[in-house]
Motif scaffolding. Sequence first.
Motif, PDB file in Angstrom:
ATOM      1  N   HIS A  91       0.860  -1.183   0.000  1.00  0.00           N
ATOM      2  CA  HIS A  91       0.000   0.000   0.000  1.00  0.00           C
ATOM      3  C   HIS A  91       0.897   1.233   0.000  1.00  0.00           C
ATOM      4  O   HIS A  91       2.005   1.228   0.555  1.00  0.00           O
ATOM      5  CB  HIS A  91      -0.894  -0.002   1.237  1.00  0.00           C
ATOM      6  N   LEU A  92       0.434   2.301  -0.619  1.00  0.00           N
ATOM      7  CA  LEU A  92       1.256   3.505  -0.791  1.00  0.00           C
ATOM      8  C   LEU A  92       1.863   3.991   0.520  1.00  0.00           C
ATOM      9  O   LEU A  92       3.046   4.347   0.575  1.00  0.00           O
ATOM     10  CB  LEU A  92       0.418   4.615  -1.427  1.00  0.00           C
ATOM     11  N   ILE A  93       1.080   4.019   1.602  1.00  0.00           N
ATOM     12  CA  ILE A  93       1.587   4.545   2.876  1.00  0.00           C
ATOM     13  C   ILE A  93       2.739   3.694   3.400  1.00  0.00           C
ATOM     14  O   ILE A  93       3.784   4.223   3.816  1.00  0.00           O
ATOM     15  CB  ILE A  93       0.454   4.614   3.923  1.00  0.00           C
ATOM     16  N   GLU A  94       2.565   2.378   3.366  1.00  0.00           N
ATOM     17  CA  GLU A  94       3.648   1.502   3.830  1.00  0.00           C
ATOM     18  C   GLU A  94       4.862   1.615   2.914  1.00  0.00           C
ATOM     19  O   GLU A  94       6.006   1.652   3.388  1.00  0.00           O
ATOM     20  CB  GLU A  94       3.182   0.050   3.897  1.00  0.00           C
ATOM     21  N   ARG A  95       4.615   1.674   1.618  1.00  0.00           N
ATOM     22  CA  ARG A  95       5.723   1.772   0.667  1.00  0.00           C
ATOM     23  C   ARG A  95       6.535   3.043   0.894  1.00  0.00           C
ATOM     24  O   ARG A  95       7.776   3.013   0.900  1.00  0.00           O
ATOM     25  CB  ARG A  95       5.166   1.747  -0.756  1.00  0.00           C
ATOM     26  N   LEU A  96       5.853   4.168   1.130  1.00  0.00           N
ATOM     27  CA  LEU A  96       6.562   5.421   1.352  1.00  0.00           C
ATOM     28  C   LEU A  96       7.327   5.417   2.664  1.00  0.00           C
ATOM     29  O   LEU A  96       8.430   5.958   2.751  1.00  0.00           O
ATOM     30  CB  LEU A  96       5.574   6.590   1.316  1.00  0.00           C
ATOM     31  N   ALA A  97       6.723   4.828   3.695  1.00  0.00           N
ATOM     32  CA  ALA A  97       7.410   4.757   4.994  1.00  0.00           C
ATOM     33  C   ALA A  97       8.715   3.973   4.862  1.00  0.00           C
ATOM     34  O   ALA A  97       9.772   4.404   5.344  1.00  0.00           O
ATOM     35  CB  ALA A  97       6.499   4.110   6.033  1.00  0.00           C
ATOM     36  N   ARG A  98       8.641   2.827   4.197  1.00  0.00           N
ATOM     37  CA  ARG A  98       9.837   1.992   4.046  1.00  0.00           C
ATOM     38  C   ARG A  98      10.842   2.650   3.103  1.00  0.00           C
ATOM     39  O   ARG A  98      12.056   2.603   3.346  1.00  0.00           O
ATOM     40  CB  ARG A  98       9.447   0.609   3.533  1.00  0.00           C
ATOM     41  N   PHE A  99      10.346   3.268   2.033  1.00  0.00           N
ATOM     42  CA  PHE A  99      11.245   3.965   1.111  1.00  0.00           C
ATOM     43  C   PHE A  99      11.981   5.087   1.836  1.00  0.00           C
ATOM     44  O   PHE A  99      13.201   5.249   1.674  1.00  0.00           O
ATOM     45  CB  PHE A  99      10.442   4.545  -0.063  1.00  0.00           C
ATOM     46  N   HIS A 100      11.236   5.850   2.638  1.00  0.00           N
ATOM     47  CA  HIS A 100      11.842   6.980   3.342  1.00  0.00           C
ATOM     48  C   HIS A 100      12.931   6.509   4.298  1.00  0.00           C
ATOM     49  O   HIS A 100      14.026   7.084   4.340  1.00  0.00           O
ATOM     50  CB  HIS A 100      10.759   7.734   4.110  1.00  0.00           C
ATOM     51  N   MET A 101      12.656   5.458   5.048  1.00  0.00           N
ATOM     52  CA  MET A 101      13.640   4.970   6.021  1.00  0.00           C
ATOM     53  C   MET A 101      14.852   4.345   5.329  1.00  0.00           C
ATOM     54  O   MET A 101      15.983   4.498   5.788  1.00  0.00           O
ATOM     55  CB  MET A 101      12.983   3.994   6.987  1.00  0.00           C
TER      56      MET A 101
END
Length: 302
Positions: free
Chosen positions: A214-224
């Motif tokens: 999901h976009l939110i999880e993907r962005l969180a992991r990408f950011h970290m």
Amino acid sequence: MEYMSVKEASLKWHISDRRIRVLCSERKIFGIIKEGKNYRIPVDALKPVDGRTLRGKDIPREYKEIFARIDAKKVELQKRRVLTQGELERFREEFLIEFTYNSNAIEGNTLTLQETALVLEGITIDRKPLKDHLEVVGHKEAFLYVMDMVSKQVPISEKVIKEIHSLILVDRPHDRGVYRQIPVRIMGSTQIPAQPFLVPIQMEELMMRLNKMHLIERLARFHMEFERIHPFIDGNGRTGRLLMNLELMQQGFPPINVKFTDRKRYYECFADYHEHNNASKMIIMLADYMEEELDGYLTILR
């Protein structure tokens, strides 16, 4: 609170009574009250998102409810009246001021919110470092570049990342848009960023992963992961937060603003990920910010 019947919800949402009863029994409609065999549904309840929008994505059980709620609010927002050009510009100006202030303050910029607004208007603040002024100007130009990429639907790439960074680091011309060539350490963190010779390899790999989330999880992991690699000598945090908003806006979501007052929680998210491989704190933090933004827009448009 006012409530509607299953029949009224069926007419309002254009889905069958039977489907609504199933959704109620599965608790996918929020705020319902069950009285015997009947359900009472809040009149301002959001139509549950079509499950097909999550098909093909790996959604951990603990996030399904909050992701479904966010997607439903996004659908509701898209159904509301279109903002006028003047209203859009006003929202963007207000967001730019707060986003620039918070993102820079997290990295140590000393300008206040009001001073940031003045610098964005071209006014110099007495007895404040030139570096702080340039960071505001650079962040503004980077955000405008992001908005241009959104309008043109240009996907995130290493080229886009380097161009955003080049605008951010206006005060360091030799380091702009260039992957670092020396080892670095992040103050206060036990995490050791990638060695310089690994940065291009790991950045290329990062661009190819996380597609089924999901976009939110993907962005969180990408950011970290982006911050773990720490590809640039400086400006990684500001660049990373702009990249999140680039992807969010391209997917039809409003941008989010990580608050300076939440910096302790923000740093704890990174620590938990790097030390325990636990992404939950960052995922929930970004989800909270997204719900806050969606609720704000929906309140105004209602």
